[in-house]
Enzyme design. Structure first.
Site, PDB file in Angstrom:
ATOM      1  N   LYS A 197      -0.183   4.377 -23.753  1.00 32.21           N
ATOM      2  CA  LYS A 197       0.840   4.220 -25.096  1.00 32.21           C
ATOM      3  C   LYS A 197       1.958   2.870 -24.674  1.00 32.21           C
ATOM      4  O   LYS A 197       2.487   3.229 -23.687  1.00 32.21           O
ATOM      5  CB  LYS A 197       1.571   5.551 -25.328  1.00 32.21           C
ATOM      6  CG  LYS A 197       2.583   5.529 -26.234  1.00 32.21           C
ATOM      7  CD  LYS A 197       2.958   6.900 -26.970  1.00 32.21           C
ATOM      8  CE  LYS A 197       4.330   6.856 -27.866  1.00 32.21           C
ATOM      9  NZ  LYS A 197       4.841   8.242 -28.102  1.00 32.21           N
ATOM     10  N   ARG A 207      10.565   6.353 -36.742  1.00 32.42           N
ATOM     11  CA  ARG A 207      11.955   6.826 -36.608  1.00 32.42           C
ATOM     12  C   ARG A 207      12.523   7.339 -37.832  1.00 32.42           C
ATOM     13  O   ARG A 207      13.308   8.386 -37.737  1.00 32.42           O
ATOM     14  CB  ARG A 207      12.828   5.633 -36.189  1.00 32.42           C
ATOM     15  CG  ARG A 207      12.260   4.722 -35.081  1.00 32.42           C
ATOM     16  CD  ARG A 207      12.781   5.169 -33.830  1.00 32.42           C
ATOM     17  NE  ARG A 207      12.125   4.103 -32.691  1.00 32.42           N
ATOM     18  CZ  ARG A 207      11.216   4.506 -32.088  1.00 32.42           C
ATOM     19  NH1 ARG A 207      10.659   5.823 -32.406  1.00 32.42           N
ATOM     20  NH2 ARG A 207      10.582   3.681 -31.098  1.00 32.42           N
ATOM     21  N   GLU A 234      -3.406   4.016 -16.339  1.00 30.70           N
ATOM     22  CA  GLU A 234      -2.800   5.077 -16.768  1.00 30.70           C
ATOM     23  C   GLU A 234      -4.032   6.299 -17.238  1.00 30.70           C
ATOM     24  O   GLU A 234      -3.776   7.275 -16.963  1.00 30.70           O
ATOM     25  CB  GLU A 234      -2.111   4.663 -18.266  1.00 30.70           C
ATOM     26  CG  GLU A 234      -0.870   3.991 -17.800  1.00 30.70           C
ATOM     27  CD  GLU A 234       0.212   4.759 -17.730  1.00 30.70           C
ATOM     28  OE1 GLU A 234       0.093   6.034 -17.353  1.00 30.70           O
ATOM     29  OE2 GLU A 234       1.451   4.238 -17.360  1.00 30.70           O
ATOM     30  N   LYS A 249      -2.450   3.918 -28.077  1.00 31.14           N
ATOM     31  CA  LYS A 249      -1.640   3.896 -29.260  1.00 31.14           C
ATOM     32  C   LYS A 249      -0.650   2.768 -28.891  1.00 31.14           C
ATOM     33  O   LYS A 249      -0.029   2.535 -27.897  1.00 31.14           O
ATOM     34  CB  LYS A 249      -1.230   5.010 -29.094  1.00 31.14           C
ATOM     35  CG  LYS A 249       0.030   5.451 -30.051  1.00 31.14           C
ATOM     36  CD  LYS A 249       0.733   6.655 -30.150  1.00 31.14           C
ATOM     37  CE  LYS A 249       1.715   6.815 -30.987  1.00 31.14           C
ATOM     38  NZ  LYS A 249       2.645   7.951 -30.809  1.00 31.14           N
ATOM     39  N   SER A 275       2.595   4.575 -37.613  1.00 36.09           N
ATOM     40  CA  SER A 275       3.557   4.541 -38.730  1.00 36.09           C
ATOM     41  C   SER A 275       3.655   2.894 -39.416  1.00 36.09           C
ATOM     42  O   SER A 275       3.397   2.655 -40.501  1.00 36.09           O
ATOM     43  CB  SER A 275       4.865   5.115 -38.764  1.00 36.09           C
ATOM     44  OG  SER A 275       5.140   4.460 -37.528  1.00 36.09           O
TER      45      SER A 275
END
Ligand code: PBG
Length: 327
Positions: A197, A207, A234, A249, A275
């Site tokens: 991420k 947000r 990761e 992501k 988003s």
């Protein structure tokens, strides 16, 4: 020239020919709908920067979940927006917190028809908007946060989530959450690790979606856009710690990373079309600058082609309806 010519255009001559020879096609079963439920509202609240996406009431959330299930969508990823926030994100570990109530309501509504996933992260619940608690210097404290994630995870499992999505990028979060779940008897609840991420500008509209109070950024815990190889580390760490599925992501600016992860991962790979990716396409389409439906389909297909087995997208329901109508 007398030798037979390769003419790739032969396979593009008709819609039926193109359909037959398509290497990839979308399926509602691989889509996951991210959804927000907000405490204390009586009407769904539109998110300005994400036209078409709302903060749900409990009722509208249940409706959205049953609609998704009817369309054959694979899963739903739930986020909660509490009425009160504090420094340690207490509403996240509260069994009666908005997210835990949302999970229970959706589970009651759709049962096992839809894979119910929930966000294990503190940013929706802290007054400073960071994904963990802060130390005396204002830096996110990894290990204190892990302990809270463990408690959050158990409450979400108790509420009825099938899959938990730890999205905070704390080191060791998968191991600690797995241990907490197993100790509490939730051995069958899976972990969908937000493994790679990145700290991204494209989270901007999120947000607003969760009314986040964040000042500053998440660069000390999320990955740097400069790094590709590090994503594999990761993912490997999360696999060692017990991740059942891994995620990359954002999606569209990280398709190389997604392809790398898809090539090495022995577990299902997801990608989150976030988003800002949603907002960009909606904004361009609203201006008449691109064909909305084609842009949406192309963007999600690109994510699949890069190697995603599962795709989180705010268009999941609409896409699934289109796929159904074109059958
Ligand atoms: C953290 C979380 C974020 C998103 C999903 N989980 C925000 C962040 O990491 O800053 C972003 C999703 C989106 O932008 O659509 N709980």
């Amino acid at each position: 020239m007398s030798f037979p010519q390769h003419r790739p255009r032969r396979l593009r001559t008709t819609p039926a020919m193109r359909r037959l020879t398509a290497e990839f096609r979308l399926d509602p079963a691989e889509l996951i709908l991210p959804a927000f439920v907000r405490e204390g509202i009586t009407e769904p609240n539109p998110i300005t920067s994400m036209p078409g996406v709302v903060q749900h009431t409990m009722d509208s959330l249940k409706k959205a979940a049953s609609e998704a299930a009817e369309l054959g969508i694979g899963g739903i990823m739930l986020f909660g927006i509490p009425a009160e926030r504090d420094a340690v994100g207490s509403a996240g570990t509260d069994p009666n917190g908005i997210l835990n109530r949302g999970i229970a309501a959706v589970r009651e509504e759709v049962g096992d028809e839809l894979v119910i996933m929930s966000d294990v992260c503190l940013d929706e619940f802290t007054d400073h908007g960071h994904c963990g608690v802060l130390d005396d210097n204002g830096v996110v404290d990894n290990d204190t946060t892990l302990e809270i994630y463990g408690r959050m995870a158990v409450e979400q499992a108790r509420a009825g989530a099938h899959v938990l999505g730890p999205s905070g990028m704390m080191d060791g979060q998968i191991a600690v959450i797995r241990h907490a779940l197993d100790t509490a008897g939730y051995t069958d609840v899976s972990l969908f690790a937000y493994a790679a991420k990145y700290a991204s500008a494209f989270y901007g509209p999120f947000r607003e979606a969760v009314d986040s109070q964040l000042k500053g950024d998440r660069r000390t815990y999320q990955m740097d856009a400069s790094n590709r190889r590090e994503a594999l580390l990761e993912v490997e760490l999360d696999l060692e710690e017990g991740a059942d599925m891994v995620m990359v992501k954002p999606a569209m600016s990280y398709l190389d990373v997604l392809a790398d992860v898809a090539a090495m991962s022995p577990v299902p790979v997801g990608a989150y079309q976030i988003s800002g990716e949603y907002a960009m396409i909606e904004a361009a389409a609203a201006n008449g600058w691109i064909d909305r439906r084609r842009a949406i389909e192309e963007s999600v297909l690109g994510i699949k082609r890069a190697g995603a087995n599962m795709i989180l997208t705010y268009w999941a329901t609409e896409l699934a309806a289109w796929l159904k109508e074109s059958k």
